[in-house]
Design an enzyme around this catalytic site. Structure first.
Site, PDB file in Angstrom:
ATOM      1  N   SER A 152       0.802  -1.224   0.000  1.00  0.00           N
ATOM      2  CA  SER A 152       0.000   0.000   0.000  1.00  0.00           C
ATOM      3  C   SER A 152       0.833   1.270   0.000  1.00  0.00           C
ATOM      4  O   SER A 152       0.390   2.309  -0.491  1.00  0.00           O
ATOM      5  CB  SER A 152      -0.932   0.001   1.220  1.00  0.00           C
ATOM      6  OG  SER A 152      -0.190  -0.206   2.420  1.00  0.00           O
ATOM      7  N   HIS A 179      -0.978   5.918   6.626  1.00  0.00           N
ATOM      8  CA  HIS A 179      -0.366   5.819   5.307  1.00  0.00           C
ATOM      9  C   HIS A 179      -0.032   7.222   4.804  1.00  0.00           C
ATOM     10  O   HIS A 179      -0.681   8.190   5.207  1.00  0.00           O
ATOM     11  CB  HIS A 179      -1.297   5.126   4.303  1.00  0.00           C
ATOM     12  CG  HIS A 179      -1.323   3.638   4.441  1.00  0.00           C
ATOM     13  ND1 HIS A 179      -1.965   3.010   5.481  1.00  0.00           N
ATOM     14  CD2 HIS A 179      -0.780   2.652   3.674  1.00  0.00           C
ATOM     15  CE1 HIS A 179      -1.820   1.697   5.350  1.00  0.00           C
ATOM     16  NE2 HIS A 179      -1.098   1.458   4.259  1.00  0.00           N
TER      17      HIS A 179
END
Length: 259
Positions: free
Chosen positions: A38, A241
């Site tokens: 990711s 993230h």
């Protein structure tokens, strides 16, 4: 007269070669394959061209391909492990691949579990971090070795750049997750991130790949900093993230410097 003709012919030939070289160089487009999890696909950067894998045109592979004018095969996928790279991603490589980037390893050591444990109220997350570190040092090197060996076999002429992970937390206040993660826990998480970076760097160097460390770029832009390049706890985006700025101003410049 013959000498003049020969000189003129040589001059014309030389000029023709100079004119042809740029055209030939332009015809040889870089074949670029982006592998990974990711942090490579762009989870958190949005919007997504592939919802299942959360691939974003704001992720650093897309930015790099655009800058280089490269032909990008973008197979990095959110949630991927080293096993997923071997099963579903390395097939994009071949002898004609010129450039490879890969960021992988965090999902193999249960790093998400450690983050969840640390933001859970009244829970000591140190044992979960220690388990992630154990997996990083004892299990991850062999998994990375298998992935890197496969990349080298499938794309023997490619330049390979292995991207690391940033530290998540500024570790100066408790702004994240309604204050459930203490400064001490943030420091401990950052120490775990440093260990993971060291393991990945060592494995990459063993294969002659270039390790791209992004920790310096993200320093001052961690979660709870004044200008974060990472999402903290959120229900509106992908937590923990990099956001679009993290890719554009963090990962992308680090890759360019390595290139």
């Amino acid at each position: 007269m013959d000498r003049l003709r020969r000189s003129a012919t040589i001059a014309v030939a030389a000029l023709a070669m100079l004119l042809l070289v740029p055209a030939a160089a332009q015809a040889q487009q870089t074949d670029y394959v982006a592998l990974g999890d990711s942090y490579s696909s762009g989870s958190g950067a949005g919007p997504y061209t592939d919802a299942a894998c959360q691939r974003s045109n704001k992720a650093h592979p897309a930015l790099l391909a655009a800058d280089l004018g490269a032909e990008l095969t973008f197979v990095a996928c959110g949630g991927a492990t080293t096993g997923d790279v071997l099963a579903n991603q390395v097939q994009a490589l071949d002898a004609g691949t010129d450039l490879v980037t890969i960021g992988i390893g965090g999902n193999d050591i249960g790093w998400t579990d450690a983050v969840i444990a640390c933001i859970t109220p009244f829970r000591n997350c140190t044992p979960v971090i220690e388990e992630s570190e154990r997996q990083a040092t004892q299990e991850l090197p062999a998994k990375l070795d298998a992935v890197y060996a496969e990349i080298a076999e499938r794309a023997p002429d490619a330049e390979v750049y292995v991207t690391g992970y940033p530290r998540l937390f500024a570790a100066r206040n408790t702004c994240d997750a309604l204050g459930t993660i203490s400064i001490a826990e943030q420091v401990r998480m950052n120490q775990g991130a440093d260990l993971l970076s060291a393991v990945i760097e060592a494995a990459a160097e063993e294969h002659g790949f270039t390790y791209v460390d992004v920790r310096d770029e993200f320093t001052g832009h961690e979660i709870c900093s004044r200008s974060p390049w990472l999402h903290g706890f959120t229900l509106l985006d992908v937590p923990y993230h990099p956001n679009a700025a993290g890719h554009a101003a963090g990962y992308y410049p680090a890759l360019l410097a390595a290139l």
